[in-house]
Design a protein around this motif. Structure first.
Motif, PDB file in Angstrom:
ATOM      1  N   ALA A 121      10.734 -21.994  31.637  1.00 43.35           N
ATOM      2  CA  ALA A 121      10.477 -22.107  30.421  1.00 43.35           C
ATOM      3  C   ALA A 121       8.764 -22.920  30.372  1.00 43.35           C
ATOM      4  O   ALA A 121       8.214 -22.885  30.049  1.00 43.35           O
ATOM      5  N   GLY A 122       8.027 -22.493  31.826  1.00 43.12           N
ATOM      6  CA  GLY A 122       7.159 -22.896  32.568  1.00 43.12           C
ATOM      7  C   GLY A 122       6.635 -24.416  31.623  1.00 43.12           C
ATOM      8  O   GLY A 122       7.483 -25.332  32.109  1.00 43.12           O
ATOM      9  N   ASP A 123       5.808 -24.639  30.558  1.00 43.17           N
ATOM     10  CA  ASP A 123       5.800 -26.431  29.821  1.00 43.17           C
ATOM     11  C   ASP A 123       6.268 -26.413  28.349  1.00 43.17           C
ATOM     12  O   ASP A 123       5.313 -27.705  27.617  1.00 43.17           O
ATOM     13  N   HIS A 124       7.304 -25.327  27.923  1.00 41.22           N
ATOM     14  CA  HIS A 124       7.712 -25.424  26.686  1.00 41.22           C
ATOM     15  C   HIS A 124       8.973 -26.566  26.869  1.00 41.22           C
ATOM     16  O   HIS A 124       8.960 -27.372  25.537  1.00 41.22           O
ATOM     17  N   LEU A 125       9.643 -26.898  27.959  1.00 41.22           N
ATOM     18  CA  LEU A 125      10.309 -27.634  28.212  1.00 41.22           C
ATOM     19  C   LEU A 125      10.273 -28.257  30.108  1.00 41.22           C
ATOM     20  O   LEU A 125      10.114 -27.750  30.798  1.00 41.22           O
ATOM     21  N   MET A 126      10.721 -29.633  29.467  1.00 41.54           N
ATOM     22  CA  MET A 126      10.201 -30.371  30.685  1.00 41.54           C
ATOM     23  C   MET A 126      11.877 -30.959  31.438  1.00 41.54           C
ATOM     24  O   MET A 126      11.853 -32.256  30.462  1.00 41.54           O
ATOM     25  N   GLU A 127      12.103 -31.623  32.704  1.00 39.45           N
ATOM     26  CA  GLU A 127      12.822 -32.541  32.884  1.00 39.45           C
ATOM     27  C   GLU A 127      12.374 -33.940  32.416  1.00 39.45           C
ATOM     28  O   GLU A 127      11.583 -34.709  33.348  1.00 39.45           O
ATOM     29  N   GLY A 128      13.068 -34.595  31.993  1.00 38.30           N
ATOM     30  CA  GLY A 128      13.151 -36.246  32.146  1.00 38.30           C
ATOM     31  C   GLY A 128      12.066 -36.730  30.666  1.00 38.30           C
ATOM     32  O   GLY A 128      12.040 -37.522  30.720  1.00 38.30           O
ATOM     33  N   THR A 129      10.800 -35.888  29.854  1.00 42.26           N
ATOM     34  CA  THR A 129      10.289 -36.414  29.575  1.00 42.26           C
ATOM     35  C   THR A 129       9.826 -34.856  28.136  1.00 42.26           C
ATOM     36  O   THR A 129      10.902 -34.063  28.474  1.00 42.26           O
ATOM     37  N   THR A 130       9.166 -35.099  26.736  1.00 46.35           N
ATOM     38  CA  THR A 130       8.465 -34.092  26.671  1.00 46.35           C
ATOM     39  C   THR A 130       7.857 -33.672  26.885  1.00 46.35           C
ATOM     40  O   THR A 130       6.812 -34.590  27.349  1.00 46.35           O
ATOM     41  N   VAL A 131       7.117 -32.319  26.464  1.00 48.77           N
ATOM     42  CA  VAL A 131       5.410 -31.683  26.601  1.00 48.77           C
ATOM     43  C   VAL A 131       4.342 -31.753  25.634  1.00 48.77           C
ATOM     44  O   VAL A 131       5.363 -33.062  24.564  1.00 48.77           O
ATOM     45  N   VAL A 132       3.149 -32.636  26.000  1.00 49.07           N
ATOM     46  CA  VAL A 132       2.040 -33.032  24.904  1.00 49.07           C
ATOM     47  C   VAL A 132       2.270 -31.182  24.704  1.00 49.07           C
ATOM     48  O   VAL A 132       1.949 -30.412  24.940  1.00 49.07           O
ATOM     49  N   ILE A 133       1.359 -32.047  22.928  1.00 47.42           N
ATOM     50  CA  ILE A 133       1.311 -30.586  22.363  1.00 47.42           C
ATOM     51  C   ILE A 133      -0.378 -30.658  21.430  1.00 47.42           C
ATOM     52  O   ILE A 133      -0.558 -31.729  20.535  1.00 47.42           O
ATOM     53  N   ALA A 134      -0.884 -30.283  22.309  1.00 43.64           N
ATOM     54  CA  ALA A 134      -2.528 -30.852  22.156  1.00 43.64           C
ATOM     55  C   ALA A 134      -3.376 -30.243  21.397  1.00 43.64           C
ATOM     56  O   ALA A 134      -3.007 -28.864  22.355  1.00 43.64           O
ATOM     57  N   PRO A 135      -3.262 -29.867  20.439  1.00 45.73           N
ATOM     58  CA  PRO A 135      -4.325 -29.506  19.330  1.00 45.73           C
ATOM     59  C   PRO A 135      -5.500 -29.162  20.692  1.00 45.73           C
ATOM     60  O   PRO A 135      -6.279 -30.321  21.055  1.00 45.73           O
ATOM     61  N   PRO A 136      -6.599 -28.070  19.836  1.00 48.38           N
ATOM     62  CA  PRO A 136      -6.972 -27.296  19.365  1.00 48.38           C
ATOM     63  C   PRO A 136      -5.284 -25.704  19.539  1.00 48.38           C
ATOM     64  O   PRO A 136      -4.888 -25.549  18.518  1.00 48.38           O
ATOM     65  N   ASP A 137      -4.667 -25.603  20.433  1.00 45.80           N
ATOM     66  CA  ASP A 137      -3.982 -25.028  21.014  1.00 45.80           C
ATOM     67  C   ASP A 137      -2.687 -24.864  21.341  1.00 45.80           C
ATOM     68  O   ASP A 137      -2.107 -24.576  20.915  1.00 45.80           O
ATOM     69  N   GLY A 138      -2.738 -26.241  21.062  1.00 47.30           N
ATOM     70  CA  GLY A 138      -0.816 -26.586  20.619  1.00 47.30           C
ATOM     71  C   GLY A 138      -0.782 -26.963  19.317  1.00 47.30           C
ATOM     72  O   GLY A 138      -1.546 -26.978  18.640  1.00 47.30           O
ATOM     73  N   ASP A 139       0.548 -26.769  19.335  1.00 50.69           N
ATOM     74  CA  ASP A 139       0.758 -26.913  17.522  1.00 50.69           C
ATOM     75  C   ASP A 139       2.367 -26.913  17.199  1.00 50.69           C
ATOM     76  O   ASP A 139       3.398 -26.447  17.604  1.00 50.69           O
ATOM     77  N   MET A 140       2.245 -27.801  16.502  1.00 52.21           N
ATOM     78  CA  MET A 140       3.393 -28.395  16.311  1.00 52.21           C
ATOM     79  C   MET A 140       4.485 -27.547  15.682  1.00 52.21           C
ATOM     80  O   MET A 140       5.820 -28.154  15.656  1.00 52.21           O
ATOM     81  N   ALA A 141       3.956 -27.225  14.655  1.00 51.82           N
ATOM     82  CA  ALA A 141       5.185 -26.495  13.487  1.00 51.82           C
ATOM     83  C   ALA A 141       5.281 -24.879  14.536  1.00 51.82           C
ATOM     84  O   ALA A 141       6.626 -25.011  14.461  1.00 51.82           O
ATOM     85  N   ALA A 142       4.853 -24.818  15.029  1.00 49.82           N
ATOM     86  CA  ALA A 142       5.339 -23.718  15.925  1.00 49.82           C
ATOM     87  C   ALA A 142       5.858 -23.841  17.255  1.00 49.82           C
ATOM     88  O   ALA A 142       6.684 -23.569  17.359  1.00 49.82           O
ATOM     89  N   TYR A 143       5.909 -25.148  17.867  1.00 52.05           N
ATOM     90  CA  TYR A 143       6.469 -25.882  19.185  1.00 52.05           C
ATOM     91  C   TYR A 143       7.926 -25.964  18.402  1.00 52.05           C
ATOM     92  O   TYR A 143       8.971 -25.386  18.747  1.00 52.05           O
ATOM     93  N   LEU A 144       8.174 -26.460  17.238  1.00 50.68           N
ATOM     94  CA  LEU A 144       9.441 -26.628  17.222  1.00 50.68           C
ATOM     95  C   LEU A 144      10.268 -25.279  16.157  1.00 50.68           C
ATOM     96  O   LEU A 144      11.220 -25.208  16.637  1.00 50.68           O
ATOM     97  N   ALA A 145       9.344 -24.321  15.892  1.00 51.42           N
ATOM     98  CA  ALA A 145       9.480 -22.631  15.513  1.00 51.42           C
ATOM     99  C   ALA A 145      10.231 -21.906  16.891  1.00 51.42           C
ATOM    100  O   ALA A 145      11.390 -21.502  16.594  1.00 51.42           O
TER     101      ALA A 145
END
Length: 309
Positions: free
Chosen positions: A168-192
């Motif tokens: 899963a790379g950084d899509h999912l992480m044990e024990g915590t949630t991953v950081v979604i950091a614009p401009p490359d991080g996109d929350m809508a795309a992450y949820l999709a």
């Protein structure tokens, strides 16, 4: 990065190193080994996981470090059987060393090919671009590429199909949630992307940091629920306000989180606000500016309050 770690690093204790030793291959699933990169810390946990899939036809997933001892450990464990180097995304704690290892082994580097606008590994670009659904073979079984933008625009997960094991790379992480950091991080795309994985035959998750995670579909739903709850908290915090800054929102919403992590939380809150703005639910223009509920949302809330709902 070299093998040195800061004094007092809670992710580099003797107990952690016993479970996640540097430069040693650890069996984590039939046909799958993990070598921990020497980069432990708040962003990387015990260190980034490099995975070796197969024993006779070996795919290396996320070299994670250009440390010579780490790259030598990968080559030693693979025993000359590396057929390709795969990268989940181009962040330095995942893609560093990929080109060096591929060159030494005489094999290609596979990845998304989408350039990142923010943090990226200097000089990195894959030799071959993977489309969604492309399959690579190992003696442990076929590995299918799943494009999963969200944490980064170029993010790919890799599914060892017959075993239901998702790298899963950084899509999912044990024990915590991953950081979604614009401009490359996109929350809508992450949820999709999370919802897309719910429709895949995923049974367990091999994250980029930490231990193997079982009950994959329950984990996916928990992360979706967490992100939607955080979104609801942002909307609630903006209600009745003339405008609030992101640091102000983080101070309230992450009050139970150590302040050292608030800067990272600000990135994810900003990603949530960008998503909500695109949906017409909030108004704001910059990370440093004020954010408020959109007029239509405010009016709707007022109508619900008047009806007692």
């Amino acid at each position: 990065m070299n093998g040195a770690t800061p004094a007092g690093n809670p992710f580099d204790t003797p107990a952690v190193r016993q479970e996640f030793p540097f430069s040693s291959a650890v069996d984590v699933w039939p046909g799958v080994r993990r070598i921990t990169a020497p980069n432990p810390g708040f962003m990387t946990g015990p260190g980034t996981n490099t995975y070796l899939v197969g024993t006779q036809q070996v795919l290396v997933i996320d070299t994670a470090s250009d440390d010579p001892a780490h790259l030598e450990a990968i080559k030693r464990a693979a025993g000359g059987a590396v057929t390709a180097v795969l990268v989940t995304h181009a962040h330095p704690d995942h893609a560093s060393g990929a080109l060096e290892l591929a060159r030494d082994c005489g094999v290609p580097v596979y990845g998304s090919g989408i350039p990142l606008a923010g943090v990226s590994t200097p000089g990195f670009a894959p030799d071959q671009v993977l489309a969604d659904g492309d399959v690579l073979m190992t003696d442990a079984g076929p590995v299918r590429a799943l494009r999963t933008p969200g944490h980064a625009a170029d993010h790919i997960c890799y599914l060892l199909e017959k075993q239901g094991l998702l790298f899963a790379g950084d899509h999912l992480m044990e024990g915590t949630t991953v950081v979604i950091a614009p401009p490359d991080g996109d929350m809508a795309a992450y949820l999709a992307s999370l919802r897309r994985l719910q429709n895949e035959p995923v049974e367990r998750i091999a994250p980029g940091h930490g231990r193997l995670m079982h009950g994959a579909h329950a984990t996916l739903q928990q992360v979706i629920d967490h992100r939607l709850a955080r979104e609801a908290g942002i909307l609630s915090a903006l209600a009745g306000s003339d405008g609030r800054t992101i640091p102000d929102l983080v101070a309230e919403l992450y009050a139970q989180v150590p302040e050292v992590l608030h800067r990272l939380a600000q990135m994810s809150v900003y990603a949530h606000l960008i998503k909500l703005a695109a949906e017409g639910r909030v108004v704001g223009v910059a990370r440093e500016g004020l954010w408020r509920l959109a007029p239509s949302v405010t009016s709707s809330d007022q109508r619900r309050t008047a009806k007692g709902s």
